[in-house]
Design a protein around this motif. Sequence first.
Motif, mmCIF file in Angstrom:
data_model
loop_
_atom_site.group_PDB
_atom_site.id
_atom_site.type_symbol
_atom_site.label_atom_id
_atom_site.label_comp_id
_atom_site.label_asym_id
_atom_site.label_seq_id
_atom_site.Cartn_x
_atom_site.Cartn_y
_atom_site.Cartn_z
ATOM 1 N N VAL A 254 54.732 -43.364 9.307
ATOM 2 C CA VAL A 254 56.040 -42.723 9.419
ATOM 3 C C VAL A 254 56.894 -43.593 10.337
ATOM 4 C CG1 VAL A 254 57.274 -40.691 10.245
ATOM 5 C CG2 VAL A 254 55.060 -40.425 9.119
ATOM 6 N N ASN A 255 58.074 -43.952 9.875
ATOM 7 C CA ASN A 255 58.994 -44.722 10.707
ATOM 8 C C ASN A 255 59.773 -43.790 11.618
ATOM 9 O OD1 ASN A 255 58.498 -47.366 9.997
ATOM 10 N ND2 ASN A 255 59.970 -47.365 8.326
ATOM 11 N N ILE A 256 59.794 -44.137 12.903
ATOM 12 C CA ILE A 256 60.570 -43.387 13.889
ATOM 13 C C ILE A 256 61.526 -44.372 14.541
ATOM 14 C CG2 ILE A 256 60.506 -42.000 15.980
ATOM 15 C CD1 ILE A 256 57.674 -41.184 15.252
ATOM 16 N N ASN A 257 62.786 -44.029 14.562
ATOM 17 C CA ASN A 257 63.800 -44.884 15.172
ATOM 18 C C ASN A 257 64.030 -44.475 16.619
ATOM 19 O OD1 ASN A 257 64.319 -46.440 12.865
ATOM 20 N ND2 ASN A 257 65.640 -44.836 12.044
ATOM 21 N N ILE B 273 55.188 -51.709 19.775
ATOM 22 C CA ILE B 273 56.054 -51.812 18.603
ATOM 23 C C ILE B 273 55.309 -51.413 17.330
ATOM 24 C CG2 ILE B 273 57.330 -53.457 17.161
ATOM 25 C CD1 ILE B 273 58.179 -54.862 19.672
ATOM 26 N N ASP B 274 53.984 -51.574 17.324
ATOM 27 C CA ASP B 274 53.219 -51.258 16.111
ATOM 28 C C ASP B 274 52.912 -49.774 15.957
ATOM 29 O OD1 ASP B 274 51.250 -50.882 18.009
ATOM 30 O OD2 ASP B 274 50.007 -52.563 17.360
ATOM 31 N N ILE C 111 59.748 -47.917 14.772
ATOM 32 C CA ILE C 111 58.318 -48.016 15.041
ATOM 33 C C ILE C 111 57.584 -47.265 13.944
ATOM 34 C CG2 ILE C 111 56.481 -47.404 16.644
ATOM 35 C CD1 ILE C 111 58.472 -47.800 18.917
ATOM 36 N N ASN C 112 56.688 -47.979 13.276
ATOM 37 C CA ASN C 112 55.887 -47.390 12.210
ATOM 38 C C ASN C 112 54.616 -46.820 12.838
ATOM 39 O OD1 ASN C 112 54.987 -46.625 9.728
ATOM 40 N ND2 ASN C 112 54.403 -48.684 9.062
#
Length: 166
Positions: A12-15, A103-104, A6-7
């Motif tokens: 910042v991308n978080i998994n 998701i965004d 999720i950006n």
Amino acid sequence: MSQIAINTSQNVNINFSTASVGERIAAFFIDMAIKVVYALFILYIFYKILNLGVFLSSLDNWSSATIMIILLFPTIIYTLVLESLMEGQTFGKKILGIKVVKIDGYQASFSDYLMRWFFRLIDVWSNSGVIGLVSVIISKNNQRLGDMVSGCAVITVKNKVNISHT
């Protein structure tokens, strides 16, 4: 268990790990048990203590059905209200450590929860949940149709870090 990236709004991308089918089904049954207990309690109060049965027998079918819908209305809107107030969780989801997220990367809005709630009729209540189960199994992010339409996913928020990771 699949991963979803999720950006966030700060780029910042978080998994996150998506919730498994079993976790989602278990949360559904916990929530269903809460709704059944509420319904039994309300019906006991109104039929046994307040003697509503005598009153309902004097009414036509539409009026008595309307009264029953009003009494059981909290069970109908349970998921919508709790997900909106508890930031994507119902009591069943909270117990199992899963939650609904966009998701965004933005916070899910009431309209997102409302869309998921409407599609629950197709996903869960039609065909005994087969449509929702199949869509969760075959979709990339373990999403049912309501999740896909609203742009949401159900993730696990359990901390999978233990002392050996330090």
